[in-house]
Design an enzyme around this catalytic site. Structure first.
Site, short mmCIF file in Angstrom:
data_model
loop_
_atom_site.label_atom_id
_atom_site.label_comp_id
_atom_site.label_asym_id
_atom_site.label_seq_id
_atom_site.Cartn_x
_atom_site.Cartn_y
_atom_site.Cartn_z
N LYS A 1 0.85 -1.21 0.00
CA LYS A 1 0.00 0.00 0.00
C LYS A 1 0.88 1.25 0.00
CE LYS A 1 -1.78 1.59 4.05
NZ LYS A 1 -1.52 3.00 4.32
N ASN A 2 1.91 1.26 0.85
CA ASN A 2 2.70 2.48 1.03
C ASN A 2 3.70 2.71 -0.08
OD1 ASN A 2 1.13 2.85 3.23
ND2 ASN A 2 2.71 2.33 4.73
N ARG B 1 -5.31 10.72 4.06
CA ARG B 1 -4.04 11.35 4.41
C ARG B 1 -2.98 11.13 3.35
NH1 ARG B 1 -0.66 13.46 7.27
NH2 ARG B 1 1.09 12.32 6.43
N CYS C 1 -5.11 11.93 12.34
CA CYS C 1 -5.84 10.67 12.46
C CYS C 1 -5.59 10.15 13.87
CB CYS C 1 -5.40 9.69 11.39
SG CYS C 1 -3.66 9.38 11.47
N ARG D 1 -0.10 14.30 12.58
CA ARG D 1 0.34 14.14 11.19
C ARG D 1 0.66 15.50 10.53
NH1 ARG D 1 -1.11 8.85 9.91
NH2 ARG D 1 0.61 8.91 8.45
N PRO D 2 1.60 16.26 11.06
CA PRO D 2 1.95 17.55 10.44
C PRO D 2 2.58 17.37 9.06
CG PRO D 2 3.54 16.96 12.12
CD PRO D 2 2.46 15.94 12.19
N ILE D 3 2.60 18.43 8.25
CA ILE D 3 3.25 18.36 6.93
C ILE D 3 4.28 19.47 6.76
CG2 ILE D 3 1.33 17.18 5.76
CD1 ILE D 3 0.51 19.97 4.67
N LEU E 1 7.41 19.51 7.03
CA LEU E 1 8.62 19.11 6.28
C LEU E 1 8.32 19.04 4.78
CD1 LEU E 1 9.91 16.38 8.76
CD2 LEU E 1 10.76 18.72 8.51
N ASP F 1 4.57 0.50 12.06
CA ASP F 1 3.36 -0.15 11.53
C ASP F 1 3.22 -1.59 11.97
OD1 ASP F 1 3.46 1.56 8.30
OD2 ASP F 1 2.87 2.20 10.31
N ILE G 1 7.72 7.02 16.90
CA ILE G 1 7.42 7.72 15.65
C ILE G 1 6.15 8.56 15.76
CG2 ILE G 1 7.00 7.45 13.16
CD1 ILE G 1 9.82 6.59 14.03
N ARG H 1 -8.74 -0.53 4.43
CA ARG H 1 -7.89 0.48 3.79
C ARG H 1 -6.52 -0.12 3.44
NH1 ARG H 1 -6.34 4.81 7.32
NH2 ARG H 1 -4.95 5.04 5.55
C1 EPZ Z 1 4.15 6.81 6.13
O1 EPZ Z 1 3.38 7.87 6.65
C2 EPZ Z 1 3.22 5.61 6.08
N1 EPZ Z 1 2.06 5.91 5.22
C3 EPZ Z 1 2.74 5.25 7.49
O2 EPZ Z 1 1.96 4.07 7.38
C4 EPZ Z 1 3.96 4.97 8.36
O3 EPZ Z 1 3.54 4.67 9.67
C5 EPZ Z 1 4.87 6.20 8.35
O4 EPZ Z 1 5.25 6.50 6.99
C6 EPZ Z 1 6.14 5.99 9.16
O5 EPZ Z 1 6.82 4.87 8.67
C7 EPZ Z 1 2.22 5.90 3.88
O6 EPZ Z 1 3.31 5.68 3.36
C8 EPZ Z 1 0.98 6.14 3.07
P1 EPZ Z 1 6.16 10.22 8.17
P2 EPZ Z 1 3.98 9.38 6.61
O7 EPZ Z 1 6.08 11.50 7.43
O8 EPZ Z 1 4.90 9.54 5.46
C9 EPZ Z 1 6.46 13.44 11.60
C10 EPZ Z 1 0.12 2.69 7.70
O9 EPZ Z 1 -0.36 2.16 8.71
N2 EPZ Z 1 6.35 14.43 10.51
O10 EPZ Z 1 7.31 9.29 7.89
O11 EPZ Z 1 2.83 10.30 6.74
C11 EPZ Z 1 5.18 12.62 11.75
O12 EPZ Z 1 4.25 13.31 12.58
C12 EPZ Z 1 0.58 4.13 7.76
O13 EPZ Z 1 0.29 2.12 6.59
C13 EPZ Z 1 6.55 15.77 10.80
O14 EPZ Z 1 6.81 16.15 11.95
O15 EPZ Z 1 4.82 9.40 7.97
C14 EPZ Z 1 5.70 11.36 12.40
O16 EPZ Z 1 5.84 11.57 13.78
C15 EPZ Z 1 0.34 4.76 9.11
N3 EPZ Z 1 6.44 16.69 9.80
C16 EPZ Z 1 7.09 11.17 11.77
O17 EPZ Z 1 7.45 12.46 11.25
C17 EPZ Z 1 6.16 16.32 8.50
O18 EPZ Z 1 6.09 17.21 7.62
C18 EPZ Z 1 7.12 10.17 10.63
O19 EPZ Z 1 6.09 10.52 9.74
C19 EPZ Z 1 5.96 14.95 8.22
C20 EPZ Z 1 6.07 14.02 9.23
#
Ligand code: EPZ
Length: 422
Positions: free
Chosen positions: A24-25, A93, A117, A122-124, A126, A308, A330, A400
């Site tokens: 999925k990811n 998301r 969620c 889930r900030p963006i 970065l 995960d 995480i 999902r």
């Molecule tokens: C991906 O989410 C996966 N989803 C998640 O899987 C997975 O848990 C996660 O990576 C971590 O491995 C998909 O790929 C669709 P991150 P993503 O940005 O990219 C913080 C599942 O169950 N962060 O790596 O959204 C964030 O809050 C899902 O399949 C910021 O601070 O995760 C988190 O604490 C759940 N600012 C950490 O970084 C940002 O701009 C890692 O998040 C982005 C993220």
């Protein structure tokens, strides 16, 4: 969507073999990457998940043609408008990963700020830092992110956050950088196999990318990308989920498509806990050894123990005599499953980022509520070992990210039925 439940009658060790679906990811950012070219892209081994259907609808709302033929999706984004279906984009998301491709293709993008969620805010920030570094002006306005750039220029950017790398943030910057002028170097890039799979698809489209899978990814921008064909990697999280279900139920399951090189941390922990994992042609054989022991786990960015798989590991630890400490580094709120496992009789206490599991007590079935995707899987596994019947409600969370999980489990001997439910 109609609310459905899974009704599980516990006590049956799982036996047999199960085929893992595409990741999925990996497939979500790969589908978004098809927006970077006007030519036809063919994606094989796409899992049949509601999130994939969502992403296909989002691409259609942006003007792309998406044809679904079983697990093969054909996407042609001859023309792309920046106006997506924001009702859809808001709901998923993972749709944030259209930001980079839209900016790369159109030099403008409007996406909805993804809702938080159950596992965290889930900030963006970065993602936006990356887009601005490439030359975009970014603003958020009434729940949308609007990014525009006269042109995109390559840049050296450090993309690490306070909790380490960002997977989809790395994907977004990598995708936008493929069409930027000059060289982009992403420091503290995410190293997940799904990022590597995306990079391999982009390279097949004509992108110039080195270092994917390492913390430093270099992208040399090109003028144009072309259509390509790609087969999505197997889903390592689904593989880990079935492997842990086999060990937790004291069964023996051949998980076909599981790749040991994507699961080192999980296999290491499982062996430490007394599980046995053997390489077989085409997959991994999981079973319990003589006796299990409690282990401590802390989730980390890849190649550390994946967040995960944290919930599924907690379920296993409830069945093991001894105390285990599971630390989630995480996401700040990823223990929703602990509450529900306690309803089944588990002895868990949450101390800040750690859950302390006093394992060894048998679980007894009860109605429980699914929350995030992986927590739901952990509750299904708990139902497989609990005495009596467990009803897992709101299993749209499961659908999902797990293709036909009840069918796959039934094939392994589980007594599990999908019911209309609350
Ligand atoms: C991906 O989410 C996966 N989803 C998640 O899987 C997975 O848990 C996660 O990576 C971590 O491995 C998909 O790929 C669709 P991150 P993503 O940005 O990219 C913080 C599942 O169950 N962060 O790596 O959204 C964030 O809050 C899902 O399949 C910021 O601070 O995760 C988190 O604490 C759940 N600012 C950490 O970084 C940002 O701009 C890692 O998040 C982005 C993220």
């Amino acid at each position: 969507m109609a609310l459905e439940s899974l009704v599980v009658r516990g006590g049956i060790p799982l036996h047999g073999e199960v085929q893992i679906s595409g990741a999925k990811n990996a497939v979500l950012p790969i589908l978004a990457a098809c927006l970077l070219t006007r030519e036809k892209c063919v994606i094989h081994n796409a899992p049949d998940l509601s999130d994939v259907g969502f992403m296909a609808d989002i691409l259609r709302s942006l003007g792309a043609e998406v044809i679904v033929g079983g697990s093969t999706l054909t996407i042609t984004a001859k023309k792309v408008t920046g106006r997506g279906d924001y009702n859809l984009i808001r709901k998923m998301r993972g749709s944030i990963c259209i930001l980079g491709p839209l900016l790369g293709r159109l030099h403008k993008a409007k996406v909805s700020v993804p809702g938080g969620c159950v596992i965290g805010t889930r900030p963006i920030n970065l993602h936006l830092k990356g887009m601005e570094a490439l030359g975009a002006k970014v603003k958020t306005d009434s729940g949308y992110v609007i990014a525009e750039a006269k042109h995109l220029r390559g840049v050296d950017i450090f993309l690490g956050g306070r909790l380490g790398p960002t997977v989809l943030g790395t994907a977004n910057v990598m995708m936008a950088a493929t069409l930027a002028e000059g060289r982009t170097v992403i420091e503290s890039a995410a190293c997940e196999p799904e990022v590597v799979d995306l990079a391999n698809f982009l390279i097949a489209m004509g992108a110039k990318i080195q270092g994917a899978g390492s913390p430093t990814i270099t992208i040399n921008g090109v003028k144009e990308l072309f259509g390509a064909e790609h087969t999505v990697i197997p889903d390592r999280i689904e593989a880990a989920t079935f492997g842990l279900a086999a060990v937790t139920t004291n069964g023996e399951v051949l998980v076909k498509g599981a790749r040991a090189d994507h699961l080192q941390a999980v296999l290491d922990k499982l062996k430490e806990a007394g599980g046995i994992v053997e390489q077989r042609s085409g997959g991994l054989l999981f079973r319990r050894g003589k006796s299990l022991k409690s282990v401590d786990v802390a989730t980390q960015p890849y190649s550390g123990f994946p967040t995960d798989v944290q919930a599924q590991m907690m379920t296993l630890m409830t069945q093991v005599n001894g105390i285990s400490i599971i630390t989630e580094r995480i996401f700040e709120a990823r223990f929703m499953h602990a509450q529900e496992l306690m309803r089944l009789g588990a002895d868990i206490s949450i101390e800040g980022p750690s859950a302390i599991v006093k394992g060894g007590r048998p679980l007894s079935g009860a109605p429980v509520m699914a929350s995030d995707l992986r927590a739901s899987a952990a509750l299904v596994i708990a139902g497989l070992v609990a005495r009596g019947t467990t009803q897992v409600n709101r299993i749209y969370h499961l659908d999902r990210g797990y293709e036909k999980i009840d069918q796959k489990l039934r094939k392994l001997g589980a007594r599990i039925q999908r019911r209309p439910g609350e």
